[in-house]
Motif scaffolding. Structure first.
Motif, mmCIF file in Angstrom:
data_model
loop_
_atom_site.group_PDB
_atom_site.id
_atom_site.type_symbol
_atom_site.label_atom_id
_atom_site.label_comp_id
_atom_site.label_asym_id
_atom_site.label_seq_id
_atom_site.Cartn_x
_atom_site.Cartn_y
_atom_site.Cartn_z
ATOM 1 N N ASP A 1 0.128 11.985 -7.702
ATOM 2 C CA ASP A 1 1.463 12.529 -7.434
ATOM 3 C C ASP A 1 1.933 12.265 -6.006
ATOM 4 N N VAL A 2 1.747 11.036 -5.549
ATOM 5 C CA VAL A 2 2.311 10.640 -4.263
ATOM 6 C C VAL A 2 3.740 10.172 -4.525
ATOM 7 N N ALA A 3 4.701 10.855 -3.955
ATOM 8 C CA ALA A 3 6.108 10.538 -4.207
ATOM 9 C C ALA A 3 6.509 9.259 -3.474
ATOM 10 N N PHE A 4 7.481 8.561 -4.035
ATOM 11 C CA PHE A 4 8.046 7.399 -3.346
ATOM 12 C C PHE A 4 9.543 7.368 -3.580
ATOM 13 N N THR A 5 10.226 6.645 -2.710
ATOM 14 C CA THR A 5 11.670 6.491 -2.818
ATOM 15 C C THR A 5 12.015 5.022 -2.740
ATOM 16 N N VAL A 6 13.033 4.631 -3.498
ATOM 17 C CA VAL A 6 13.450 3.241 -3.564
ATOM 18 C C VAL A 6 14.867 3.212 -4.121
ATOM 19 N N SER A 7 15.607 2.147 -3.857
ATOM 20 C CA SER A 7 16.972 2.041 -4.362
ATOM 21 C C SER A 7 16.965 1.874 -5.878
ATOM 22 N N PRO A 8 18.068 2.202 -6.561
ATOM 23 C CA PRO A 8 18.118 2.032 -8.029
ATOM 24 C C PRO A 8 17.869 0.600 -8.486
ATOM 25 N N GLU A 9 18.380 -0.398 -7.725
ATOM 26 C CA GLU A 9 18.159 -1.789 -8.110
ATOM 27 C C GLU A 9 16.686 -2.160 -8.022
ATOM 28 N N GLN A 10 16.036 -1.729 -6.952
ATOM 29 C CA GLN A 10 14.616 -2.034 -6.803
ATOM 30 C C GLN A 10 13.775 -1.266 -7.821
ATOM 31 N N ASP B 1 -5.109 -3.297 -6.711
ATOM 32 C CA ASP B 1 -4.781 -3.803 -8.031
ATOM 33 C C ASP B 1 -4.526 -2.621 -8.974
ATOM 34 N N ASP B 2 -4.304 -2.916 -10.249
ATOM 35 C CA ASP B 2 -3.929 -1.866 -11.195
ATOM 36 C C ASP B 2 -5.067 -0.904 -11.507
ATOM 37 N N ARG B 3 -6.303 -1.261 -11.165
ATOM 38 C CA ARG B 3 -7.403 -0.326 -11.355
ATOM 39 C C ARG B 3 -7.440 0.731 -10.258
ATOM 40 N N MET B 4 -6.869 0.403 -9.106
ATOM 41 C CA MET B 4 -6.888 1.320 -7.967
ATOM 42 C C MET B 4 -5.556 2.027 -7.766
ATOM 43 N N LEU B 5 -4.533 1.560 -8.452
ATOM 44 C CA LEU B 5 -3.184 2.083 -8.235
ATOM 45 C C LEU B 5 -2.447 2.112 -9.569
ATOM 46 N N SER B 6 -1.910 3.255 -9.914
ATOM 47 C CA SER B 6 -1.111 3.370 -11.140
ATOM 48 C C SER B 6 0.266 3.931 -10.789
ATOM 49 N N LEU C 1 -4.866 8.518 3.117
ATOM 50 C CA LEU C 1 -4.459 7.112 3.165
ATOM 51 C C LEU C 1 -4.867 6.465 4.488
ATOM 52 N N GLU C 2 -4.706 7.211 5.569
ATOM 53 C CA GLU C 2 -5.086 6.673 6.882
ATOM 54 C C GLU C 2 -6.593 6.418 6.952
ATOM 55 N N ALA C 3 -7.385 7.353 6.439
ATOM 56 C CA ALA C 3 -8.840 7.156 6.424
ATOM 57 C C ALA C 3 -9.226 5.956 5.579
ATOM 58 N N THR C 4 -8.498 5.727 4.501
ATOM 59 C CA THR C 4 -8.786 4.586 3.637
ATOM 60 C C THR C 4 -8.534 3.267 4.355
ATOM 61 N N LEU C 5 -7.386 3.153 5.024
ATOM 62 C CA LEU C 5 -7.087 1.919 5.751
ATOM 63 C C LEU C 5 -8.125 1.656 6.832
ATOM 64 N N ARG C 6 -8.475 2.675 7.588
ATOM 65 C CA ARG C 6 -9.438 2.497 8.682
ATOM 66 C C ARG C 6 -10.806 2.065 8.135
ATOM 67 N N GLU D 1 9.141 8.899 -12.915
ATOM 68 C CA GLU D 1 8.971 10.099 -12.089
ATOM 69 C C GLU D 1 8.930 9.792 -10.602
ATOM 70 N N ARG D 2 8.932 8.509 -10.254
ATOM 71 C CA ARG D 2 8.825 8.062 -8.859
ATOM 72 C C ARG D 2 7.578 8.649 -8.205
ATOM 73 N N ARG D 3 6.459 8.418 -8.848
ATOM 74 C CA ARG D 3 5.166 8.873 -8.361
ATOM 75 C C ARG D 3 4.145 7.747 -8.522
ATOM 76 N N VAL D 4 3.136 7.754 -7.658
ATOM 77 C CA VAL D 4 2.019 6.830 -7.789
ATOM 78 C C VAL D 4 0.722 7.614 -7.667
ATOM 79 N N SER D 5 -0.309 7.094 -8.297
ATOM 80 C CA SER D 5 -1.668 7.624 -8.164
ATOM 81 C C SER D 5 -2.499 6.519 -7.534
ATOM 82 N N ILE D 6 -3.113 6.821 -6.388
ATOM 83 C CA ILE D 6 -3.738 5.771 -5.583
ATOM 84 C C ILE D 6 -5.156 6.158 -5.189
ATOM 85 N N TRP D 7 -6.041 5.163 -5.192
ATOM 86 C CA TRP D 7 -7.423 5.393 -4.796
ATOM 87 C C TRP D 7 -7.536 5.513 -3.284
#
Length: 412
Positions: free
Chosen positions: A141-150, A117-122, A19-24, A127-133
């Motif tokens: 299978d990048v895990a994430f955490t968020v409150s139940p309301e969010q 966008d949705d082509r680069m991120l699903s 992810l860091e290499a991607t941002l740079r 499962e609280r997971r994302v797949s990211i380019w």
């Protein structure tokens, strides 16, 4: 209406490196595209794409969607710069700050946010997971955490782009959600006037005072600590400064959210609208002694006003902005206007009828009365137009919050 949900990612070290290499890489490409846009004076995405798209894909090995977003990111930055210049936020034409912003191309920080966008991120929300380019390939299978309301908001209303953000070594996705609005209340029974200030963050026309003394004491303590650490200037002091730099902003944002939520809930429960002051340009109109300038500069009235406005919009509560001039000197009982009515920062005493009240409570009642009069005349706008710039305004009347700022002591 559009809301942004902040999702905290929990990547493994290998995923975080990707992810860091991607941002740079993306920000380096965006800086190059910005230079081309500046040199050729091409600031529209379609036209700039002709000059940069192929080079970005070949030199930085970016995918098609990532290259498109890099070009659009550069163009959006110039659009924002143009709007700030037009609004006068960067000084007058010819000033040092104005020249600094316009005489060289925009550069992006290596850790700057990158849109997806949705082509680069699903999303796999249950499962609280994302797949990211990333530039090293798709990271799954990048895990994430968020409150139940969010989490429920994401599952029901997520729509549009998300921004990948790195903040102090932590990774976030800022997801855009299209949240339905409540039916607007077109016939409020009255208005709840809100006076915004420094000593008292918000005071309602019902008499409720939300004091800011604790927050101001914390701010004062943080300023003293920052000064000591900056003077010390050792590696450990710099680490402490970096660790604490956003602590005050997070605390202020949390308090403003709580106040806004309470105010909107009270207005919605009683069937009333909300009356706020149009404080555009208040910092430029008010002059203070040097010890008081830090308190004024850290006054987050705009953030609180925005929080109240969007929460009210979502709940269907009408919001009316009024001119704040003379609200601090006007008696809420008889309407008499006199500078001497404002006895001190805290108290108001009318020289005509003898009415005595808390100064902020009296001001909030005047704000409520003005909003009700505007509403009855059909002025139902919820977005005030910025007032024109004035020259030589030394003799102009200050608002209630301006008086509040002048009367506020350095030790809040």
């Amino acid at each position: 209406m559009k809301l942004t949900v902040q999702v905290k990612l929990l990547p493994t070290p290998i995923q975080a490196t990707a992810l860091e290499a991607t941002l740079r890489t993306c920000n380096e490409a965006a800086t190059w595209a910005s230079g081309v846009a500046f040199e050729k004076d091409v600031k529209r995405a379609f036209a700039l794409r002709e000059h940069t798209y192929g080079e970005i894909r070949a030199r930085w090995n970016l995918g098609a969607q990532a290259a498109q977003h890099v070009v659009k990111k550069a163009c959006d930055a110039y659009t924002t710069l143009k709007a700030n210049l037009k609004a006068g936020n960067l000084g007058r034409p010819g000033s040092r700050r104005y020249r600094k912003a316009t005489e060289k191309p925009i550069a992006f920080r290596p850790e700057g946010a990158q849109p997806y966008d949705d082509r680069m991120l699903s999303w796999q929300i249950p499962e609280r997971r994302v797949s990211i380019w990333t530039v090293t390939g798709r990271v799954k299978d990048v895990a994430f955490t968020v409150s139940p309301e969010q989490l429920a908001t994401l599952a029901l209303y997520r729509k549009g782009e998300s921004d990948l953000v790195c903040r102090d070594g932590l990774w976030f996705l800022l997801a855009t959600c299209e949240v339905p609005e409540a039916a607007p209340n077109t016939d409020p029974v009255d208005f709840l006037g809100i006076d915004l200030g420094i000593v008292n963050i918000a005071t309602t026309s019902d008499g409720e005072i939300m004091a800011g003394r604790e927050l101001n004491r914390i701010r004062s303590r943080e300023r003293v600590l920052r000064t000591k650490l900056q003077r010390k200037n050792t590696p450990s002091a710099k680490r402490r400064l970096k660790k604490r730099r956003r602590k005050e902003a997070r605390r202020t944002k949390d308090i403003n959210h709580k106040i806004a939520k309470h105010v909107v809930a009270e207005a919605e429960r009683t069937g009333r609208g909300i009356a706020l002051e149009d404080l555009t340009g208040i910092r430029e109109r008010v002059r203070l002694r040097k010890p008081q300038r830090a308190a004024r500069s850290s006054w987050s009235f705009a953030q609180l006003g925005q929080f109240i406005a969007y929460k009210a919009h979502r709940a269907g509560v009408p919001v009316v902005y009024v001119d704040p001039a003379y609200t601090s000197r006007t008696c809420a009982e008889c309407g008499h206007i006199d500078k001497a009515n404002r006895v001190s920062q805290a108290w108001f005493a009318c020289r005509s009828c003898g009415f005595v009240d808390h100064a902020d409570r009296n001001g909030s009642r005047n704000i409520r009365a003005r909003a009700w009069e505007l509403w009855r005349r059909g002025a139902q706008s919820t977005a005030p137009a910025p007032p024109p710039r004035q020259r030589g305004g030394a003799g102009r009347e200050r608002s209630i919050t301006a008086s509040d700022a002048r009367c506020a002591s350095p030790a809040l």
